[in-house]
Design a protein around this motif. Structure first.
Motif, PDB file in Angstrom:
ATOM      1  N   VAL A  53       1.317   6.737   6.156  1.00 13.68           N
ATOM      2  CA  VAL A  53       1.974   6.630   4.847  1.00 13.68           C
ATOM      3  C   VAL A  53       3.168   5.678   4.937  1.00 13.68           C
ATOM      4  CG1 VAL A  53       3.292   7.899   3.113  1.00 13.68           C
ATOM      5  CG2 VAL A  53       1.197   8.890   4.056  1.00 13.68           C
ATOM      6  N   VAL A  54       3.939   5.793   6.021  1.00 12.68           N
ATOM      7  CA  VAL A  54       5.092   4.911   6.199  1.00 12.68           C
ATOM      8  C   VAL A  54       4.641   3.460   6.333  1.00 12.68           C
ATOM      9  CG1 VAL A  54       7.043   4.351   7.699  1.00 12.68           C
ATOM     10  CG2 VAL A  54       6.458   6.747   7.246  1.00 12.68           C
ATOM     11  N   PHE A  56       1.858   2.143   5.247  1.00 14.51           N
ATOM     12  CA  PHE A  56       1.335   1.700   3.959  1.00 14.51           C
ATOM     13  C   PHE A  56       2.474   1.314   3.008  1.00 14.51           C
ATOM     14  CE2 PHE A  56      -1.610   1.349   0.551  1.00 14.51           C
ATOM     15  CZ  PHE A  56      -0.981   1.879  -0.580  1.00 14.51           C
ATOM     16  N   ALA A  57       3.540   2.129   2.991  1.00 10.55           N
ATOM     17  CA  ALA A  57       4.678   1.833   2.115  1.00 10.55           C
ATOM     18  C   ALA A  57       5.354   0.525   2.517  1.00 10.55           C
ATOM     19  CB  ALA A  57       5.679   2.990   2.159  1.00 10.55           C
ATOM     20  N   VAL A  58       5.526   0.325   3.831  1.00 13.96           N
ATOM     21  CA  VAL A  58       6.144  -0.915   4.305  1.00 13.96           C
ATOM     22  C   VAL A  58       5.268  -2.116   3.972  1.00 13.96           C
ATOM     23  CG1 VAL A  58       6.871  -2.175   6.363  1.00 13.96           C
ATOM     24  CG2 VAL A  58       7.409   0.250   6.147  1.00 13.96           C
ATOM     25  N   THR A  59       3.956  -1.966   4.160  1.00 18.10           N
ATOM     26  CA  THR A  59       3.040  -3.064   3.864  1.00 18.10           C
ATOM     27  C   THR A  59       3.054  -3.426   2.387  1.00 18.10           C
ATOM     28  OG1 THR A  59       1.607  -2.355   5.698  1.00 18.10           O
ATOM     29  CG2 THR A  59       0.640  -3.817   4.061  1.00 18.10           C
ATOM     30  N   LYS A  60       3.068  -2.412   1.516  1.00 22.13           N
ATOM     31  CA  LYS A  60       3.110  -2.673   0.074  1.00 22.13           C
ATOM     32  C   LYS A  60       4.431  -3.331  -0.319  1.00 22.13           C
ATOM     33  CE  LYS A  60       0.537  -1.602  -2.682  1.00 22.13           C
ATOM     34  NZ  LYS A  60      -0.555  -2.334  -3.343  1.00 22.13           N
ATOM     35  N   ALA A  61       5.500  -2.899   0.324  1.00 19.59           N
ATOM     36  CA  ALA A  61       6.805  -3.478   0.009  1.00 19.59           C
ATOM     37  C   ALA A  61       6.887  -4.939   0.428  1.00 19.59           C
ATOM     38  CB  ALA A  61       7.918  -2.669   0.681  1.00 19.59           C
TER      39      ALA A  61
END
Length: 207
Positions: A53-54, A56-61
């Motif tokens: 999840v972390v 994925f969040a960094v990648t989306k950001a």
């Protein structure tokens, strides 16, 4: 069945805290092993999912999947998979001892035809058996570990090199942008061929 319902099905506990022996006592060891594996899988995948999840969040950001976080997470998944199966092997063996499974197969186990050692009397029942000295066993284990460690070192170097190449050629719009993918495919095939040969050689040296 009432006891099983309230202490397993409706129990408000984390998966690892549930006792699969309750299922084994009622449904048999086959069902017990199925739910024991599910417990192990759910417990082991939870921290990996949080890390995912972390990432994925960094990648989306960042808006780019080709980053160090994604590469590190892919490597972590590979390592996690290996440890997951090793730990499950221990859990499975523990359940077999706890539930009295596999005892018949252990008693009737025969020595492999390719096994060689010194004929001696068994310390358990006095029957003649083949004994392989622990000193030779430890030496052979060390001899087998060295090429494996070297191979994984080569794998890590190739992995890092390909990641660096991807960053170097990421902004190029010409045909050179395909070089990292081509190199990656060639390296995978070479390492796969080398590891297969190494695995066969080390297996042949086993006793």
């Amino acid at each position: 069945l009432h006891h099983l319902k309230h202490n397993f099905v409706l129990a408000r506990r984390w998966p690892h805290a549930l006792d699969a022996s309750l299922l084994t006592n009622y449904f048999g060891s086959r069902v017990g092993f199925v739910f024991s594996f599910r417990q192990h899988l759910t417990t082991a995948v939870a921290p990996l999912g949080l890390v995912g999840v972390v990432v994925f969040a960094v990648t989306k950001a960042r808006g780019d999947i080709s980053n160090v976080w994604t590469a590190a997470f892919a490597l972590a998944v590979a390592v996690w998979s290996a440890f997951f199966m090793q730990v499950w092997t221990r859990v499975e063996a523990t359940n077999k001892m706890k539930w009295g499974c596999g005892l018949k197969e252990t008693v009737q186990a025969t020595t492999r035809a390719s096994f060689h050692g010194v004929r001696t009397a068994s310390l358990v029942d006095g029957a003649e058996t083949l004994y392989y000295p622990q000193a030779k066993r430890r030496r052979k284990i060390i001899e087998h570990q060295m090429p494996i460690i070297l191979f994984f070192g080569l794998f890590a170097a190739a992995f890092v090199g390909i990641i660096i190449m991807r960053f170097r050629f990421a902004d190029r719009g010409d045909t050179l942008s395909y070089v990292p993918s081509i190199v990656n495919g060639v390296v995978i095939q070479i390492l796969n061929f080398a590891y297969t040969k190494l695995a066969v050689k080390l297996t042949d040296r086993e006793n």
